[in-house]
Design a protein around this motif. Structure first.
Motif, PDB file in Angstrom:
ATOM      1  N   LEU A 197       4.763  50.332  12.569  1.00 47.77           N
ATOM      2  CA  LEU A 197       5.342  49.312  13.444  1.00 47.77           C
ATOM      3  C   LEU A 197       5.819  48.105  12.643  1.00 47.77           C
ATOM      4  O   LEU A 197       5.178  47.736  11.649  1.00 47.77           O
ATOM      5  N   PRO A 198       6.884  47.442  13.097  1.00 48.04           N
ATOM      6  CA  PRO A 198       7.200  46.111  12.564  1.00 48.04           C
ATOM      7  C   PRO A 198       6.240  45.139  13.240  1.00 48.04           C
ATOM      8  O   PRO A 198       6.159  45.107  14.470  1.00 48.04           O
ATOM      9  N   VAL A 199       5.473  44.393  12.455  1.00 48.41           N
ATOM     10  CA  VAL A 199       4.456  43.509  13.041  1.00 48.41           C
ATOM     11  C   VAL A 199       4.572  42.091  12.479  1.00 48.41           C
ATOM     12  O   VAL A 199       5.072  41.879  11.375  1.00 48.41           O
ATOM     13  N   ILE A 200       4.102  41.150  13.286  1.00 42.20           N
ATOM     14  CA  ILE A 200       3.913  39.788  12.804  1.00 42.20           C
ATOM     15  C   ILE A 200       2.723  39.860  11.863  1.00 42.20           C
ATOM     16  O   ILE A 200       1.671  40.396  12.226  1.00 42.20           O
ATOM     17  N   ARG A 201       2.887  39.357  10.646  1.00 44.93           N
ATOM     18  CA  ARG A 201       1.855  39.491   9.626  1.00 44.93           C
ATOM     19  C   ARG A 201       0.527  38.885  10.098  1.00 44.93           C
ATOM     20  O   ARG A 201       0.450  37.695  10.412  1.00 44.93           O
ATOM     21  N   PHE A 215       7.214  38.726   9.048  1.00 46.50           N
ATOM     22  CA  PHE A 215       7.121  40.070   9.604  1.00 46.50           C
ATOM     23  C   PHE A 215       6.994  41.074   8.473  1.00 46.50           C
ATOM     24  O   PHE A 215       7.460  40.833   7.368  1.00 46.50           O
ATOM     25  N   GLU A 216       6.385  42.210   8.796  1.00 45.59           N
ATOM     26  CA  GLU A 216       6.293  43.306   7.843  1.00 45.59           C
ATOM     27  C   GLU A 216       6.157  44.611   8.618  1.00 45.59           C
ATOM     28  O   GLU A 216       5.762  44.613   9.775  1.00 45.59           O
ATOM     29  N   THR A 217       6.521  45.713   7.966  1.00 45.03           N
ATOM     30  CA  THR A 217       6.305  47.026   8.561  1.00 45.03           C
ATOM     31  C   THR A 217       4.978  47.518   8.047  1.00 45.03           C
ATOM     32  O   THR A 217       4.692  47.459   6.849  1.00 45.03           O
ATOM     33  N   SER A 252      -4.843  38.520  15.991  1.00 49.37           N
ATOM     34  CA  SER A 252      -4.817  38.722  14.541  1.00 49.37           C
ATOM     35  C   SER A 252      -4.070  37.617  13.802  1.00 49.37           C
ATOM     36  O   SER A 252      -4.196  37.492  12.595  1.00 49.37           O
ATOM     37  N   VAL A 253      -3.297  36.805  14.518  1.00 45.24           N
ATOM     38  CA  VAL A 253      -2.517  35.758  13.860  1.00 45.24           C
ATOM     39  C   VAL A 253      -3.265  34.432  13.803  1.00 45.24           C
ATOM     40  O   VAL A 253      -3.368  33.809  12.761  1.00 45.24           O
ATOM     41  N   ASN A 254      -3.815  33.996  14.937  1.00 50.39           N
ATOM     42  CA  ASN A 254      -4.477  32.686  14.935  1.00 50.39           C
ATOM     43  C   ASN A 254      -6.005  32.767  15.019  1.00 50.39           C
ATOM     44  O   ASN A 254      -6.666  31.751  14.973  1.00 50.39           O
TER      45      ASN A 254
END
Length: 185
Positions: free
Chosen positions: A39-43, A105-107, A175-177
């Protein structure tokens, strides 16, 4: 009736961020479970391995569409004012959220993931982002005319949430904040 019965396929919606692997099983109410999916995800700032758990740590992927918007406000007797807004649209919960910057972003290959479907078409998400940028501009400027909103950049990606089993009850962790809350049934 399955959750996909009325949903158009990815080609019809024009989504580029849809999972590429075959689903392992379909959950009738919320999404598709994958043993492993790219998936392309927000890191994530919080790695799955860092989550304190007494058992399994699963993943839920929410579809997001992130916009870098340029807003131009006409002003009488002055040059137009240009503002930059970052709008994240959670396409599963149909929410527009304000951000300071466009996230990285990253895959990534995500194991044991429940991938939620988008409840908004790209056009509906665009409209939500335009409305949000307009409303936020109203809070900071006196408008003599409707501001012009243009998207300088648009990115489709998933935001990951970790589901952790704990003795005192399961939790869901952003997972981000790192925000955590109890997982209600």
């Amino acid at each position: 009736m399955s959750a996909d019965a009325d949903a158009p396929d990815a080609a019809d919606r024009g989504d580029e961020g849809e999972p590429e692997s075959e689903p392992t099983r379909q959950h009738p109410l919320v999404g598709t479970h994958h043993d492993e999916v790219e998936l392309p995800v927000i890191r994530p700032a919080i790695a799955r391995e860092e989550v304190a758990s007494s058992g399994r740590v699963g993943a839920v992927a929410y579809p997001y569409r992130v916009y870098e918007a340029e807003v131009e406000v006409a002003r009488p007797f002055m040059s137009p004012r240009r503002d930059r807004r970052v709008v994240s649209v959670d396409c599963s919960r149909r929410l527009s959220l304000r951000a300071d910057t466009v996230p990285e972003f990253e895959t990534r290959t995500v194991a044991d993931a429940l991938v939620l479907p988008s409840e908004l078409s790209p056009e509906q998400a665009d409209e939500k982002a335009r409305d949000a940028a307009f409303k936020w501009t109203l809070r900071t400027s006196i408008l003599g005319d409707v501001p012009e909103v243009e998207f300088a950049r648009t990115v489709d990606a998933y935001k990951l949430f970790w589901l952790a089993e704990r003795p005192d009850g399961d939790v869901i962790l952003d997972s981000v904040n790192g925000n955590e809350r109890p997982l209600d049934d």
